[in-house]
Design an enzyme around this catalytic site. Structure first.
Site, short mmCIF file in Angstrom:
data_model
loop_
_atom_site.label_atom_id
_atom_site.label_comp_id
_atom_site.label_asym_id
_atom_site.label_seq_id
_atom_site.Cartn_x
_atom_site.Cartn_y
_atom_site.Cartn_z
N GLY A 118 6.98 1.25 -11.07
CA GLY A 118 6.78 1.22 -9.63
C GLY A 118 5.73 2.23 -9.20
N PHE B 176 5.50 4.82 -3.20
CA PHE B 176 5.43 6.22 -2.80
C PHE B 176 6.06 7.14 -3.84
CE2 PHE B 176 4.88 4.18 1.33
CZ PHE B 176 3.80 4.90 1.81
N GLY B 177 7.22 6.73 -4.38
CA GLY B 177 7.94 7.59 -5.32
C GLY B 177 7.24 7.65 -6.67
N GLU C 172 8.38 -2.28 16.09
CA GLU C 172 6.92 -2.30 15.95
C GLU C 172 6.38 -3.74 15.97
OE1 GLU C 172 6.68 1.95 13.58
OE2 GLU C 172 6.64 0.12 12.42
N ALA D 285 9.44 6.84 3.31
CA ALA D 285 8.40 7.28 2.39
C ALA D 285 8.49 8.78 2.03
CB ALA D 285 7.03 6.95 2.99
C1 LIG Z 1 7.66 -2.89 6.80
C2 LIG Z 1 8.04 -1.49 6.40
C3 LIG Z 1 7.76 -0.43 7.24
C4 LIG Z 1 8.10 0.87 6.86
N1 LIG Z 1 7.78 1.89 7.71
C5 LIG Z 1 8.03 3.16 7.32
C6 LIG Z 1 7.61 4.25 8.14
O1 LIG Z 1 7.04 4.06 9.22
N2 LIG Z 1 7.86 5.51 7.67
C7 LIG Z 1 8.47 5.73 6.48
O2 LIG Z 1 8.64 6.88 6.10
N3 LIG Z 1 8.90 4.73 5.71
C8 LIG Z 1 8.68 3.44 6.09
N4 LIG Z 1 9.10 2.41 5.30
C9 LIG Z 1 9.89 2.69 4.10
C10 LIG Z 1 9.02 3.16 2.97
O3 LIG Z 1 7.90 2.34 2.83
C11 LIG Z 1 9.87 3.16 1.70
O4 LIG Z 1 10.97 4.02 1.89
C12 LIG Z 1 9.08 3.63 0.50
O5 LIG Z 1 8.03 2.74 0.25
C13 LIG Z 1 9.98 3.72 -0.72
O6 LIG Z 1 9.20 4.12 -1.81
P1 LIG Z 1 9.57 3.64 -3.28
O7 LIG Z 1 8.63 4.33 -4.18
O8 LIG Z 1 11.03 3.81 -3.50
O9 LIG Z 1 9.33 2.09 -3.27
P2 LIG Z 1 8.04 1.26 -2.88
O10 LIG Z 1 7.06 2.08 -2.13
O11 LIG Z 1 8.55 0.02 -2.25
O12 LIG Z 1 7.39 0.91 -4.29
C14 LIG Z 1 8.02 0.10 -5.23
C15 LIG Z 1 6.98 -0.35 -6.22
O13 LIG Z 1 7.65 -0.93 -7.32
C16 LIG Z 1 7.00 -2.10 -7.70
N5 LIG Z 1 8.01 -2.94 -8.34
C17 LIG Z 1 9.17 -3.37 -7.81
N6 LIG Z 1 9.86 -4.09 -8.71
C18 LIG Z 1 9.12 -4.10 -9.83
C19 LIG Z 1 9.31 -4.68 -11.11
N7 LIG Z 1 10.40 -5.38 -11.42
N8 LIG Z 1 8.34 -4.51 -12.03
C20 LIG Z 1 7.22 -3.80 -11.75
N9 LIG Z 1 7.00 -3.23 -10.55
C21 LIG Z 1 7.94 -3.37 -9.60
C22 LIG Z 1 6.46 -2.67 -6.42
O14 LIG Z 1 5.37 -3.55 -6.65
C23 LIG Z 1 6.06 -1.41 -5.66
O15 LIG Z 1 4.72 -1.06 -5.93
C24 LIG Z 1 8.76 1.10 5.65
C25 LIG Z 1 9.04 0.03 4.79
C26 LIG Z 1 8.69 -1.25 5.17
C27 LIG Z 1 8.99 -2.40 4.25
#
Ligand SMILES: Cc1cc2nc3c(=O)[nH]c(=O)nc-3n(C[C@H](O)[C@H](O)[C@H](O)COP(=O)(O)OP(=O)(O)OC[C@H]3O[C@@H](n4cnc5c(N)ncnc54)[C@H](O)[C@@H]3O)c2cc1C
Length: 460
Positions: free
Chosen positions: A37, A40-41, A196, A342
């Site tokens: 993934g 952000f994380g 939004e 995020a």
């Molecule tokens: C529409 C929307 C608006 C948002 N607005 C805000 C905001 O205003 N402020 C805020 O702080 N947060 C916001 N968030 C929440 C924030 O985006 C998430 O909390 C954050 O992205 C989580 O980070 P993550 O790394 O856990 O996952 P993500 O950023 O979702 O990243 C997951 C990654 O894993 C990859 N992945 C998933 N499954 C697989 C797999 N099986 N194999 C390979 N790759 C895979 C995906 O392609 C992706 O790149 C919003 C979310 C959404 C959907």
């Protein structure tokens, strides 16, 4: 097999590890950290390990990192997809200890220390699962086709298409009921994304589209924001929720709170109590379910499917496997669940990179401590709600603050400039630059057009 061969054969099952196997950057004796993934994380873990004595492999099913907070602006034609997404390879091109793989992770073999992917198994010494979350329809998966959600670029361009097509089809529809239904939009879920989207659809219909349609009046579009709970933006204080509601209503959005949706079909949304609303375009912004990281590990989950993790974010009984971001369930110092946002994912990413480094140095690190910076949501032009500790902002100041924060957190100078310029242009002219309907479009059946277009388009 030489390293070049593994790149030429992207579908050959390959094993990338620490023992001189193809693809692993750096000395073969270094521990191999696999991150799944590049959200952000995951990206934060990768960056945090830039100087660590490890080989890193970052796997993502997409070749881009997406800034999800601005997805709604792609869905409502303010920004183009490339304004909020960047090639992962480019972001990390200067990092010498990392290999990127575009592949889909499908499981974990805990005994063999392998992550199973669409391109074959990959050995790891440390594994970080940062696969985020997806939509939850609360057991009604059949609603997904009528009310798609917003999680990635594909979702956003598909929603943009649905929204813009609804106006095009209304323009050629002859029946008043059909036109009314086509010009009705329901957003289900009154959290930040729902607020939004509702505000942005109200703006595009009232301003950007209004002068361009001749047979229908986009300003008459009905925009419903439906929330099962008693108020919008439940994470914010009541005063700010009430402010958001007032502003949305002033923009022409009908806000329905305390009204759970019990059915969604191709042309309707039914609310508890039986009221059925004729709506062509439905958008799901209500529920979130974690990606299946916990299932791959056979680990315990919370109700949203998030993996329960130890204070250092490792999986119970697996000190070398970590789950972070939206896929992880952990509480803060007050015992409240760390939110799926995020900053939380980024802080977890920093923490796991530090834990791995400490482990390699033979030291220990303290448990993860989440620091909540605040909550913010934009409603529309000159309108946003911001809560930073005891500090609250609304109106123009809140909106400016929201804009500056989002531009600041975008990746890369080009995107910051492009987004800031698009917003400025949008602010000055009310126009939306990305009004493209892409993909195959089935023409709507053209029946008799309204006899008197002017009668449908009252003067401004
Ligand atoms: C529409 C929307 C608006 C948002 N607005 C805000 C905001 O205003 N402020 C805020 O702080 N947060 C916001 N968030 C929440 C924030 O985006 C998430 O909390 C954050 O992205 C989580 O980070 P993550 O790394 O856990 O996952 P993500 O950023 O979702 O990243 C997951 C990654 O894993 C990859 N992945 C998933 N499954 C697989 C797999 N099986 N194999 C390979 N790759 C895979 C995906 O392609 C992706 O790149 C919003 C979310 C959404 C959907």
């Amino acid at each position: 097999m030489p390293a070049e061969d593994s790149r030429d054969e992207p579908h050959a099952p390959e094993r990338i590890g620490t023992e001189g196997e193809p693809g692993a950057p750096g000395p073969a004796t270094r521990p191999h950290v696999v991150i799944v993934g590049a959200g952000f994380g995951g990206l934060q873990v990768a960056r945090g390990l830039a100087r660590a004595p490890v080989n890193v492999t970052l796997i993502d099913r997409h070749n881009y990192h997406c800034f999800q907070p601005l997805l709604y602006q792609v869905a409502t034609a303010t920004l183009s997809p490339a304004d909020i997404a960047w090639p992962i390879r480019h972001i990390l091109s200067r990092q010498s200890n990392i290999t990127l793989l575009m592949a889909r992770a499908e499981g974990v073999d805990r005994d063999r220390r392998e992550i199973l992917t669409s391109e074959g198994p990959i050995r790891f010494d440390f594994l970080v699962l940062a696969t985020g979350a997806t939509h939850s329809y609360f057991g009604h998966e059949e609603w997904a086709r009528f009310a798609p959600g917003l999680k990635n670029i594909e979702d956003a361009t598909q929603l943009r298409r649905r929204i813009l097509l609804a106006f095009e089809r209304a323009e050629v529809a002859s029946e008043p009921d059909t036109r009314r239904r086509l010009l009705s939009f329901a957003i289900i879920g009154g959290g930040p994304t729902g607020v939004e989207l509702a505000g942005s659809i109200a703006e595009i219909s009232r301003h950007a589209l209004a002068p361009d349609f001749k047979r229908v009046d986009p300003r008459t579009a009905r925009i419903l924001l439906i929330e099962a709970g008693e108020r919008l933006l439940p994470a914010l204080p009541e005063r700010l929720s009430a402010h958001a509601r007032e502003r949305l209503e002033a923009m022409g959005v009908e806000v329905l709170t305390g009204r759970p949706v019990i059915d969604i079909g191709p042309d309707h949304v039914t609310l508890e109590g039986g009221e059925s609303l004729p709506v062509a375009t439905k958008i799901w912004a209500a529920g979130v379910r974690a990606s299946p990281a916990a299932q791959w590990l056979g680990a315990e989950t919370d109700r949203a499917g998030r993996c329960r993790v130890e204070p250092d974010l490792s999986v119970p009984g697996e000190p070398d496997i970590f789950v972070i971001g939206d896929a992880a369930a952990i509480t803060d110092r007050q015992g409240k669940p760390v939110p799926g946002i995020a900053p939380a994912a980024k802080q977890m990413g920093d923490h796991v990179a530090a834990v791995i480094e400490a482990r390699l140095a033979g030291t220990t690190s303290p448990g993860f401590r989440y620091r909540h910076a605040g909550d913010l949501a934009t409603i529309g032009r000159n309108a946003a709600v911001v809560k930073l500790g005891r500090f609250e902002l609304t109106g123009f100041l809140g909106w400016m603050f929201w804009g500056i924060v989002h531009v600041y957190f975008l990746v890369g100078a080009r995107n910051r400039i492009t987004v800031a310029m698009s917003w400025l242009w949008n602010y000055l002219t009310y126009q939306r630059a990305a009004r493209l309907i892409t993909g195959d479009v089935e023409p709507a059946p053209v029946r008799e057009l309204p006899p008197d277009p002017a009668s449908l388009h009252p003067p401004a």
